[in-house]
Scaffold this motif. Structure first.
Motif, PDB file in Angstrom:
ATOM      1  N   THR A  49      24.238  72.772 143.736  1.00 44.14           N
ATOM      2  CA  THR A  49      24.012  71.730 144.732  1.00 44.14           C
ATOM      3  C   THR A  49      24.942  70.546 144.491  1.00 44.14           C
ATOM      4  O   THR A  49      24.736  69.772 143.562  1.00 44.14           O
ATOM      5  CB  THR A  49      22.544  71.252 144.681  1.00 44.14           C
ATOM      6  OG1 THR A  49      21.688  72.381 144.758  1.00 44.14           O
ATOM      7  CG2 THR A  49      22.235  70.305 145.823  1.00 44.14           C
TER       8      THR A  49
ATOM      9  N   ASN B 256      32.465  67.325 142.860  1.00 42.85           N
ATOM     10  CA  ASN B 256      31.962  68.003 144.051  1.00 42.85           C
ATOM     11  C   ASN B 256      32.705  69.331 144.222  1.00 42.85           C
ATOM     12  O   ASN B 256      33.659  69.607 143.491  1.00 42.85           O
ATOM     13  CB  ASN B 256      32.097  67.122 145.303  1.00 42.85           C
ATOM     14  CG  ASN B 256      33.528  66.734 145.583  1.00 42.85           C
ATOM     15  OD1 ASN B 256      34.394  67.583 145.776  1.00 42.85           O
ATOM     16  ND2 ASN B 256      33.798  65.436 145.614  1.00 42.85           N
ATOM     17  N   GLY B 257      32.272  70.116 145.178  1.00 43.66           N
ATOM     18  CA  GLY B 257      32.858  71.437 145.369  1.00 43.66           C
ATOM     19  C   GLY B 257      34.325  71.417 145.750  1.00 43.66           C
ATOM     20  O   GLY B 257      35.119  72.219 145.243  1.00 43.66           O
TER      21      GLY B 257
ATOM     22  N   SER C 199      22.192  75.460 137.975  1.00 43.29           N
ATOM     23  CA  SER C 199      21.360  74.841 138.995  1.00 43.29           C
ATOM     24  C   SER C 199      20.032  74.363 138.432  1.00 43.29           C
ATOM     25  O   SER C 199      19.517  74.929 137.475  1.00 43.29           O
ATOM     26  CB  SER C 199      21.069  75.833 140.124  1.00 43.29           C
ATOM     27  OG  SER C 199      20.269  75.232 141.123  1.00 43.29           O
TER      28      SER C 199
ATOM     29  N   ASP D 186      29.214  73.006 148.614  1.00 36.87           N
ATOM     30  CA  ASP D 186      28.315  73.357 147.517  1.00 36.87           C
ATOM     31  C   ASP D 186      28.969  74.363 146.562  1.00 36.87           C
ATOM     32  O   ASP D 186      30.073  74.851 146.815  1.00 36.87           O
ATOM     33  CB  ASP D 186      26.963  73.843 148.035  1.00 36.87           C
ATOM     34  CG  ASP D 186      27.004  75.206 148.713  1.00 36.87           C
ATOM     35  OD1 ASP D 186      27.916  76.013 148.462  1.00 36.87           O
ATOM     36  OD2 ASP D 186      26.082  75.480 149.507  1.00 36.87           O
TER      37      ASP D 186
END
Length: 126
Positions: free
Chosen positions: A55, A34-35, A81, A60
């Motif tokens: 995403t 994840n970010g 993406s 994000d």
């Protein structure tokens, strides 16, 4: 070239690792799901390139790129993406990325994008 890959789908991360590790002089130094994890691993690992999915849950890819820019301003970022379109590419540029690759095209242009970025170029769809 030490690369950090951030994508919330393990299968995608493993596929990217496979593609990139088959290229000479490339090492995957870390993976993030994840970010926020990407920001933390970027701080810890100081990679030569960061590949961020746009995403991801929580933070994000665009927000992660902006945060990473504050402490690693010279490390290139390649955004990835499943979404396409000029608005996504524009936002990637605004977040400080040096390139953008759609997941649908990654199999045949990811290595080319990485090479271009390491040569000091940008890699955005035309």
């Amino acid at each position: 070239m030490r690369i950090l890959i951030a994508d919330d789908h393990e299968l995608i991360r493993k596929g990217l690792c496979f593609i990139l590790e088959s290229h000479k002089n490339t090492e995957i130094c870390g993976e993030a799901s994840n970010g926020q994890d990407a920001v933390e691993k970027a701080t810890e690992l100081n990679p030569d390139l960061i590949i961020l999915d746009v995403t991801m849950p929580g933070l994000d890819g665009f927000a992660a790129a902006r945060r990473i820019r504050t402490f690693l301003p010279e490390v290139p970022i390649l955004m990835l993406s499943m979404h396409q379109g000029s608005h996504v590419v524009k936002e990637a540029r605004q977040a400080g990325a040096q390139g953008f690759v759609s997941k649908g095209d990654a199999g045949h242009i990811l290595v080319k994008a990485v090479e271009a970025i390491f040569e000091g170029q940008t890699f955005f769809p035309t």
